[in-house]
Structure formats: structure tokens, C-alpha cells
Write a protein that holds these residues in place. Structure first.
Motif: not given
Length: 192
Positions: A76-77, A65-66, A70-71
Motif C-alpha cells: 500500500m505504501r 502485525l503478521t 506487513r507485506a
């Protein structure tokens, strides 16, 4: 004369031991073990073969992932944690619907690439396969739990694209038997 022969043999043996010890330098590479040499021979052409990553490691690695991705995933989490059970259920239904639509679109695209004869053959194969699955499922439902367990235990081993490579139906149930890789890496068993 006999003593002279004993002395000569003793000197020869000592010279052989000393010369090998003298010739070996402290910075020389240690000799690979027999298992390392065998593995090197078995895997010398592995770089030429295309192969997917090992199944047992795919869920640990995940995609690369870039920082932006990741952000986004972290966001989303956080949103997921703040949702109520009803909202989560709706979100899951939405994801299932999107997945189903993507699958149907892909199925249509692949069928569109076929000639009419190929398309008829594929449709007949799918129809026959579904009928066989349904009949097998019905037969399994009429069996006792002991019979079902016996059927599961006596199924043939799954086919791998490399012969004699079997990891089992699930991830290493029981003792660790090592991993087979296509690159030159040979990881050690997991340390508990």
C-alpha cells in the motif's frame, strides 16, 4: 586502663567493619536505590489493574502485525508513492467515507441495544451537548486571540483514570519527568 579501653573500642569497630566486608560476597545482588524501592511499592498492585497502553507510546509501537500484514502495508505504501495528487485526494475521500460509514453503523448498533427510555435520554443528552458546544464555540470566536490563549491556559487539567498522574496536554513539553507504567518496567529518559 584508659589505653585498654581505647584499644578494646578500636578493635570492636574494626571487627564490625571487617566482618561486614567479609560477609558480603562479590556475587551478591546490589541493593536497590531508594527511588527503585519507592517505585516498587507504588506499583506492586499495578498488574491487577486493567489499563490501556500509555498514550505517549501508542504511536511508536503500533499494532502487532503478521508478515502477511506487513507485506500488504508495504504494498500500500508503494502504491501511495506512485499515486498522483488527484488520486491521493480521491483515496483520502474514500477512506473518510468508509470511516464515517463505520462510525454511523457502530452508532446505530449501540443505540439499538438501549430501551426506548434510555434511547430518549441519550438523544436528549447529545442534543444538549451539541447546543452547549455550539454556544461555547461562538463565544470563543468573538474573543480576541489573547483571550482565547488565556482560556486555553486556564482550563482544568484533564482527568486521568489514575489519580495524580498527569502527562500534560501534549507529549512532554519541556523537561522529561519520567513515565508511569502499570507493569514493572521503568524506562529511562530518551537519549538524544
Amino acid at each position: 586502663m584508659l589505653n585498654m579501653k581505647k584499644i578494646f573500642v578500636t578493635c570492636t569497630v574494626l571487627t564490625a567493619f571487617c566482618s561486614s566486608a567479609f560477609a558480603a560476597s562479590a556475587d551478591s545482588q546490589p541493593q536497590p536505590s531508594m527511588s527503585e524501592r519507592v517505585n516498587a511499592i507504588l506499583h506492586e498492585n499495578d498488574a491487577d489493574r486493567p489499563c490501556p497502553p500509555p498514550v505517549h507510546r501508542m504511536h511508536r509501537q503500533g499494532p502487532k502485525l503478521t508478515p502477511e500484514q506487513r507485506a500488504e502495508r508495504q504494498k500500500m505504501r508503494e502504491e501511495w508513492k506512485s499515486m498522483t495528487p488527484e488520486q491521493r485526494e480521491k483515496a483520502v475521500e474514500k477512506m473518510r467515507k468508509e470511516c464515517k460509514e463505520a462510525h454511523e453503523k457502530y452508532a446505530k448498533e449501540t443505540m439499538a441495544k438501549l430501551t426506548p427510555g434510555q434511547k430518549a435520554e441519550v438523544q436528549q443528552f447529545i442534543k444538549d451537548d451539541m447546543a452547549q458546544r455550539k454556544a461555547r464555540h461562538e463565544r470563543l470566536q468573538h474573543m480576541t486571540p489573547e483571550q482565547r490563549e488565556a482560556v486555553r491556559a486556564n482550563r482544568p487539567l484533564p482527568q486521568r483514570h489514575h489519580k495524580s498522574e498527569f502527562r500534560g496536554y501534549k507529549h512532554n513539553r519541556g523537561d522529561f519527568h519520567g513515565y508511569r507504567h502499570h507493569n514493572a518496567e521503568f524506562p529511562q529518559p530518551p537519549q538524544d
